[in-house]
Design an enzyme around this catalytic site. Structure first.
Site, short mmCIF file in Angstrom:
data_model
loop_
_atom_site.label_atom_id
_atom_site.label_comp_id
_atom_site.label_asym_id
_atom_site.label_seq_id
_atom_site.Cartn_x
_atom_site.Cartn_y
_atom_site.Cartn_z
N GLU A 60 0.82 -1.22 0.00
CA GLU A 60 0.00 0.00 0.00
C GLU A 60 0.85 1.27 0.00
OE1 GLU A 60 -0.55 -2.65 1.84
OE2 GLU A 60 -2.52 -3.34 1.20
N HIS A 129 -10.72 -5.29 8.62
CA HIS A 129 -11.64 -5.28 7.49
C HIS A 129 -12.87 -4.41 7.77
CE1 HIS A 129 -9.24 -8.88 6.86
NE2 HIS A 129 -9.59 -8.88 5.60
#
Length: 333
Positions: A60, A129
């Site tokens: 990322e 998540h």
């Protein structure tokens, strides 16, 4: 005007932006052939080619760093972080460089980068998540932070975000990806920085955003049965904050409740309460309250329904506001 899911509206916004502007690129983990974990980028690689819609390594920080370099050289990258907490390895790139370069160069370098972040709970996921990370980004000057509550807003806000000369953190409420609503690609724009009164009312203002907009509207319907006429304000833009629309509503109703999924302590709602209190104090009939997630790490799937703000929890907060006897329903008895 047609009915589409929020994921479908986002897909169309990306497709229209790619078609309109050759400098727009879409990349991230699995956004190419797979079409993204939530299929928001479905079909884009086949339509626009692997030079403009492509997969990246699982890195990322590298994704955001690459986007910064591309933007410095005239491109408009749109990147996907796949899940909310997956963005944390890129946090240094976002806060130290993406947010600051315009100011650092005295306006000579702008970074038109959009970082799409699926966020929030309600899908039976687990930690990493289901985070609600908006406070980290709104606390960082130099970033715009927006989040849609409806498919129509998802389309409009993403189109505006891609066209913006400033970096935008685009928070997508993943629990609403498959909820359908109307979509109009024409008509007058609402305004990138403006909140919207989703439901008019006279007794209390519910201030919500993203995944909680639908919950707030459901609460307003339930509250009507108790005798409370609830106004719902959808913030849409978390930073910058639309003081004018929010304060006009609270001054009309005299009472307010802020609702969000993130933990309450140090959360975004605390800033909203402070601003409303500073600007509307002499119009308030009761303290401004918050209904939030609890101050714990995100719980396992079987417990998340107790963690996330529900219609009943918001109704309880409305009941705790100071009411005159004639408007007190059963919740206030």
């Amino acid at each position: 005007m047609s009915a589409v899911s929020m994921a479908g509206a986002l897909n169309r916004a990306l497709a229209d932006s790619l078609a309109d502007d050759p400098s727009v690129l879409v990349f991230g983990e699995d956004v190419g052939a797979l079409g993204g974990v939530f299929r928001v980028t479905d079909g884009l690689a086949a339509r626009f080619g692997e030079q403009r819609v492509f997969d990246t390594p699982l890195a990322e920080s590298g994704i955001v760093g690459t986007a910064i370099g591309m933007a410095m050289n005239g491109l408009r990258p749109v990147v996907e972080m796949q899940f909310d907490a997956f963005a944390y390895p890129a946090f240094e790139q976002i806060t130290s460089h993406l947010a600051k370069l315009r100011n650092r160069t005295r306006g000579r370098v702008s970074l038109p980068v959009v970082i799409r972040v699926p966020y929030g709970g309600g899908i039976g996921g687990v930690e990493h998540h289901c985070d609600s990370s908006e406070a980290y980004y709104t606390h960082t000057p130099g970033l715009r932070v927006v989040t849609p509550g409806t498919p129509d807003d998802a389309y409009r806000l993403l189109r505006d975000s891609i066209a913006s000369p400033d970096p935008v953190i685009f928070l997508e409420p993943k629990r609403r990806y498959w909820a359908k609503g109307s979509l109009s690609t024409s008509g007058d724009p609402i305004g990138f920085d403006r909140a919207l009164v989703r439901r008019a009312g006279r007794d209390v203002t519910l201030i919500a955003y993203g995944p909680m907009v639908v919950t707030a509207l459901e609460t307003a319907e339930a509250a009507a049965e108790e005798g409370w006429d609830v106004e719902v304000v959808d913030l849409r833009s978390l930073s910058p904050f639309d003081d004018e629309t929010v304060c006009a509503s609270v001054r009309r109703t005299g009472r307010a409740v802020v609702v969000h999924e993130a933990s309450g302590f140090g959360g975004y709602g605390a800033e909203v309460v402070a601003r409303v209190t500073e600007r509307c104090f002499h119009h308030l009939h009761a303290p401004v309250l918050r209904v939030t997630g609890f101050d714990i790490p995100y719980p396992p799937p079987k417990l998340e329904e107790h963690h996330l703000p529900s219609v009943d929890r918001i109704l309880d907060a409305i009941a705790r506001l100071q009411w005159d006897d004639e408007v007190v329903g059963s919740y206030g008895a």
